[in-house]
Design an enzyme around this catalytic site. Structure first.
Site, PDB file in Angstrom:
ATOM      1  N   ILE A 181       0.898  -1.151   0.000  1.00  0.00           N
ATOM      2  CA  ILE A 181       0.000   0.000   0.000  1.00  0.00           C
ATOM      3  C   ILE A 181       0.938   1.202   0.000  1.00  0.00           C
ATOM      4  O   ILE A 181       1.842   1.296   0.831  1.00  0.00           O
ATOM      5  CB  ILE A 181      -0.978  -0.008   1.206  1.00  0.00           C
ATOM      6  N   SER A 182       0.770   2.101  -0.969  1.00  0.00           N
ATOM      7  CA  SER A 182       1.708   3.217  -1.133  1.00  0.00           C
ATOM      8  C   SER A 182       1.706   4.125   0.092  1.00  0.00           C
ATOM      9  O   SER A 182       0.713   4.225   0.817  1.00  0.00           O
ATOM     10  CB  SER A 182       1.342   4.035  -2.366  1.00  0.00           C
ATOM     11  N   GLN A 183       2.832   4.825   0.270  1.00  0.00           N
ATOM     12  CA  GLN A 183       2.982   5.820   1.334  1.00  0.00           C
ATOM     13  C   GLN A 183       1.934   6.929   1.131  1.00  0.00           C
ATOM     14  O   GLN A 183       1.731   7.370  -0.004  1.00  0.00           O
ATOM     15  CB  GLN A 183       4.389   6.387   1.213  1.00  0.00           C
TER      16      GLN A 183
END
Ligand code: SAH
Length: 215
Positions: free
Chosen positions: A64-66
């Site tokens: 899950i992207s930053q």
């Protein structure tokens, strides 16, 4: 299904403040992040990571992207309510939810069947019913629903996918992490039928965009 608490709301408000100090100015983006229960995108044992500004592993070897990366990409596409956006790499669905909360019509493609199934069900349970989910190879885009106001790619590629560029409206923008080990966040604007303009926005790190499907 949404379990909300003052604690989560407070942590989200802090995250939004942090993103604003890092240069996110677009209200639609900050509002979306202040609303979405990011902790529900995590397994319960990792809840305390949910509102930190870090990327995190999800199932099927993906991440899950930053939050800062999600906010940056959402801001760089420069869209307005009602625009049509294509996302490549549904993953956890967090970026998808942000785009939906921004009032966009979202089309999203995932190449891993397990993630496609899981996230489609999860986002519909959260009440995001306007999203169109596709299981397939994002390199191909969705020609039958093109052209798009924006295309947001959430996996790294070495080369710019030509088929996707051609699915942009004139004036439309693609935001894409370009490179191998490390990438440069790149925005490509379609300025006419055959002309494109490129801008660069600093380093980032994504999992690779792969060809074909899995599952
Ligand atoms: N937007 C996601 C980021 C997930 S990581 C989030 O917010 O959680 C990138 C995702 O891109 C992974 O789920 C990976 O399986 C997917 N992906 C990689 N190559 C792809 C391709 N060619 N087509 C569609 N999805 C792809």
């Amino acid at each position: 299904m949404v379990e909300e608490s003052f604690l989560h709301k407070g942590l989200r408000a802090k995250l939004v403040e942090h993103l604003a100090t890092k240069g996110i100015t677009e209200n639609a983006v900050l509002n979306a992040i202040s609303k979405i229960p990011r902790h529900l995108f995590f397994d319960s044992s990792f809840l305390h990571f949910a509102y930190k500004d870090i990327a995190f592993p999800i199932s099927a070897g993906q991440t899950i992207s930053q939050p800062f990366t999600v906010a940056t990409q959402s801001q760089l596409i420069e869209v307005k309510k009602g625009d049509k956006v294509l996302e490549i790499g549904t993953g956890s669905g967090y970026q998808t939810a942000v785009l939906c909360e921004m009032g966009l019509y979202v089309y999203t493609i995932e190449r891993q069947k397990v993630l496609y199934d899981k996230t489609k069900l999860f986002l519909s349970k959260l009440g995001y019913n306007r999203i169109k989910f596709y299981f397939g190879d994002g390199y191909k885009g969705i020609p039958e629903s093109a052209p798009f106001d924006a295309i947001l790619i959430t996996a790294a590629t070495e080369i710019i996918p030509k088929l996707l560029l051609l699915q942009l409206k004139i004036g439309g923008k693609m935001v894409i992490p370009l490179g191998t080990q490390k990438q440069i966040m790149t925005r490509i604007k379609r300025i006419s039928e055959h002309d494109f303009e490129t801008e660069k926005f600093g380093d980032c790190r994504f999992v690779p965009m792969l060809t074909g499907v899995n599952g």
